[in-house]
Design an enzyme around this catalytic site. Structure first.
Site, PDB file in Angstrom:
ATOM      1  N   GLU A  87       0.780 -11.586  -3.925  1.00 52.49           N
ATOM      2  CA  GLU A  87      -0.859 -11.821  -3.747  1.00 52.49           C
ATOM      3  C   GLU A  87      -1.412 -11.124  -4.595  1.00 52.49           C
ATOM      4  O   GLU A  87      -2.854 -11.392  -4.792  1.00 52.49           O
ATOM      5  CB  GLU A  87      -1.099 -11.029  -2.465  1.00 52.49           C
ATOM      6  CG  GLU A  87      -1.223  -9.471  -2.403  1.00 52.49           C
ATOM      7  CD  GLU A  87       0.224  -8.398  -2.426  1.00 52.49           C
ATOM      8  OE1 GLU A  87       1.254  -9.120  -2.649  1.00 52.49           O
ATOM      9  OE2 GLU A  87       0.043  -7.667  -2.410  1.00 52.49           O
ATOM     10  N   GLY A 123       0.331  -1.045   0.479  1.00 51.41           N
ATOM     11  CA  GLY A 123       0.075  -0.186   0.111  1.00 51.41           C
ATOM     12  C   GLY A 123       1.230   1.409  -0.366  1.00 51.41           C
ATOM     13  O   GLY A 123       1.534   1.162  -0.965  1.00 51.41           O
ATOM     14  N   GLU A 124       0.606   1.816   1.006  1.00 51.11           N
ATOM     15  CA  GLU A 124       1.580   3.672   1.085  1.00 51.11           C
ATOM     16  C   GLU A 124       2.298   3.297   2.935  1.00 51.11           C
ATOM     17  O   GLU A 124       1.778   3.229   3.490  1.00 51.11           O
ATOM     18  CB  GLU A 124       0.220   4.775   0.813  1.00 51.11           C
ATOM     19  CG  GLU A 124       1.028   5.321   0.990  1.00 51.11           C
ATOM     20  CD  GLU A 124       2.306   5.872  -0.047  1.00 51.11           C
ATOM     21  OE1 GLU A 124       2.624   5.763  -1.029  1.00 51.11           O
ATOM     22  OE2 GLU A 124       3.488   6.725   0.122  1.00 51.11           O
ATOM     23  N   SER A 125       3.706   2.883   2.891  1.00 50.07           N
ATOM     24  CA  SER A 125       4.061   2.358   3.762  1.00 50.07           C
ATOM     25  C   SER A 125       4.215   3.933   4.794  1.00 50.07           C
ATOM     26  O   SER A 125       3.919   3.389   6.110  1.00 50.07           O
ATOM     27  CB  SER A 125       5.536   2.713   3.356  1.00 50.07           C
ATOM     28  OG  SER A 125       6.721   3.671   3.211  1.00 50.07           O
ATOM     29  N   HIS A 138       4.722  -8.417  -4.732  1.00 48.12           N
ATOM     30  CA  HIS A 138       2.966  -8.636  -4.904  1.00 48.12           C
ATOM     31  C   HIS A 138       3.230  -9.780  -4.971  1.00 48.12           C
ATOM     32  O   HIS A 138       2.069 -10.297  -5.927  1.00 48.12           O
ATOM     33  CB  HIS A 138       2.935  -7.805  -4.939  1.00 48.12           C
ATOM     34  CG  HIS A 138       2.203  -6.096  -4.564  1.00 48.12           C
ATOM     35  ND1 HIS A 138       1.557  -5.949  -3.373  1.00 48.12           N
ATOM     36  CD2 HIS A 138       2.987  -4.982  -4.831  1.00 48.12           C
ATOM     37  CE1 HIS A 138       2.000  -4.159  -3.329  1.00 48.12           C
ATOM     38  NE2 HIS A 138       2.325  -4.042  -4.538  1.00 48.12           N
ATOM     39  N   ARG A 156      12.963   4.104  -1.190  1.00 47.17           N
ATOM     40  CA  ARG A 156      11.409   3.718  -1.906  1.00 47.17           C
ATOM     41  C   ARG A 156      11.276   4.099  -3.271  1.00 47.17           C
ATOM     42  O   ARG A 156      11.734   4.772  -3.675  1.00 47.17           O
ATOM     43  CB  ARG A 156      10.380   4.742  -1.623  1.00 47.17           C
ATOM     44  CG  ARG A 156       9.889   3.985   0.390  1.00 47.17           C
ATOM     45  CD  ARG A 156       9.609   4.558   0.901  1.00 47.17           C
ATOM     46  NE  ARG A 156       8.250   5.124   0.484  1.00 47.17           N
ATOM     47  CZ  ARG A 156       7.832   6.414   0.987  1.00 47.17           C
ATOM     48  NH1 ARG A 156       7.959   6.921   1.891  1.00 47.17           N
ATOM     49  NH2 ARG A 156       6.267   6.069   0.438  1.00 47.17           N
ATOM     50  N   CYS A 179       5.815  -5.531  -0.209  1.00 45.96           N
ATOM     51  CA  CYS A 179       6.444  -4.045  -1.153  1.00 45.96           C
ATOM     52  C   CYS A 179       6.291  -2.755   0.014  1.00 45.96           C
ATOM     53  O   CYS A 179       6.802  -2.666   1.120  1.00 45.96           O
ATOM     54  CB  CYS A 179       5.187  -3.606  -1.987  1.00 45.96           C
ATOM     55  SG  CYS A 179       5.753  -2.559  -2.476  1.00 45.96           S
ATOM     56  N   ILE A 213       4.901  -2.649  -7.928  1.00 43.41           N
ATOM     57  CA  ILE A 213       4.216  -1.586  -8.415  1.00 43.41           C
ATOM     58  C   ILE A 213       4.950  -0.541  -7.218  1.00 43.41           C
ATOM     59  O   ILE A 213       4.542  -0.723  -6.392  1.00 43.41           O
ATOM     60  CB  ILE A 213       2.886  -2.267  -7.720  1.00 43.41           C
ATOM     61  CG1 ILE A 213       2.562  -3.435  -8.306  1.00 43.41           C
ATOM     62  CG2 ILE A 213       2.246  -0.291  -8.342  1.00 43.41           C
ATOM     63  CD1 ILE A 213       1.051  -3.598  -7.922  1.00 43.41           C
ATOM     64  N   ARG A 214       5.382   0.723  -8.199  1.00 47.96           N
ATOM     65  CA  ARG A 214       6.532   1.653  -6.819  1.00 47.96           C
ATOM     66  C   ARG A 214       7.477   0.670  -5.856  1.00 47.96           C
ATOM     67  O   ARG A 214       6.920   1.147  -5.167  1.00 47.96           O
ATOM     68  CB  ARG A 214       5.021   2.829  -6.282  1.00 47.96           C
ATOM     69  CG  ARG A 214       4.755   3.102  -7.665  1.00 47.96           C
ATOM     70  CD  ARG A 214       3.972   4.506  -7.465  1.00 47.96           C
ATOM     71  NE  ARG A 214       3.341   4.191  -5.950  1.00 47.96           N
ATOM     72  CZ  ARG A 214       3.035   4.540  -4.953  1.00 47.96           C
ATOM     73  NH1 ARG A 214       4.227   5.217  -4.519  1.00 47.96           N
ATOM     74  NH2 ARG A 214       1.742   4.555  -4.334  1.00 47.96           N
TER      75      ARG A 214
HETATM   76  N1  GLN Z   1       5.555   3.098  -2.963  1.00 48.45           N
HETATM   77  C1  GLN Z   1       4.540   2.668  -1.882  1.00 48.45           C
HETATM   78  C2  GLN Z   1       5.692   2.749  -0.497  1.00 48.45           C
HETATM   79  O1  GLN Z   1       6.755   4.011  -0.207  1.00 48.45           O
HETATM   80  C3  GLN Z   1       4.891   0.819  -1.660  1.00 48.45           C
HETATM   81  C4  GLN Z   1       3.776   0.243  -2.881  1.00 48.45           C
HETATM   82  C5  GLN Z   1       3.801  -0.566  -2.907  1.00 48.45           C
HETATM   83  O2  GLN Z   1       3.025  -1.215  -1.992  1.00 48.45           O
HETATM   84  N2  GLN Z   1       2.994  -1.205  -3.863  1.00 48.45           N
HETATM   85  O3  GLN Z   1       5.108   2.780   0.619  1.00 48.45           O
END
Ligand code: GLN
Length: 187
Positions: A171, A46-48, A169, A105, A78, A133-134
């Protein structure tokens, strides 16, 4: 088997579905009490920074640190990898510091630079199809950390004792082997 899935933000539903598909019970964790009675834990992507802020707000940072440092088998994917780690190469953010790595990141670029590849993973017979993904990369690893897979020279899957963490990921691709590895870990 009861698997806790940290459900503050990110793709915890996908992890919970995968766990249920493996015949285990998935427990969504939003409060410290929900850590009681689980046999393993997943920290989703997600977004850390958001996961860290919410964990702080819900008074989960210390309870999470305690159960993971106490040996609970844990999988971070991630943003989950970032949240478990000891530091990042960027500005400071709330992290658990239970995994002795420093991460960079968004190391492969922005959303448009997301990609898929087949990884060779130590301990797995066949290659693992991985979606990034990112995604972060692991920039520095501590002495206790084993690198299980890399893209080029950059580690993207690591293990330290009871913790497995991936930049990608597992999952999202119908893959179950990473979760199965984690379920087999002992503290
Ligand atoms: N870019 C996100 C972060 O830095 C991580 C991306 C993800 O979990 N797919 O938190």
């Amino acid at each position: 088997m009861r698997v806790g899935v940290l459900a503050l933000q990110g793709d915890f539903r996908e992890h919970a579905a995968l766990v249920r598909g493996l015949g285990a019970e998935a427990v969504l964790v939003r409060r410290a009490e929900e850590l009681t009675g689980i046999g393993s834990l997943i920290v989703p992507g997600g977004e850390s920074t958001t996961i860290g802020k919410l964990a702080d707000r819900f008074d989960l940072v210390k309870p999470l640190r305690d159960v993971i440092a106490g040996g609970l088998p844990t999988l971070g994917t991630c943003a989950g990898l970032i949240f478990l780690a000891a530091g990042t190469t960027g500005p400071s953010q709330i992290q658990l510091g239970v995994l002795d790595v420093v991460v960079e990141r968004n190391a492969f670029g922005r959303q448009v630079d997301s990609f898929e590849t087949d990884l060779s993973v130590s301990g797995l017979a066949a290659p693992l199809h991985a979606v990034f993904i990112r995604a972060p990369i692991v920039d520095k690893v501590g002495a206790e950390v084993e690198v299980l897979a890399s893209v080029g020279d950059d580690p993207v899957m690591v293990r330290q004792g009871n913790i497995i963490a991936t930049s990608f990921h597992p999952e999202l691709t119908g893959e179950t082997r990473v979760h199965e590895l984690m379920l087999k870990l002992e503290g």
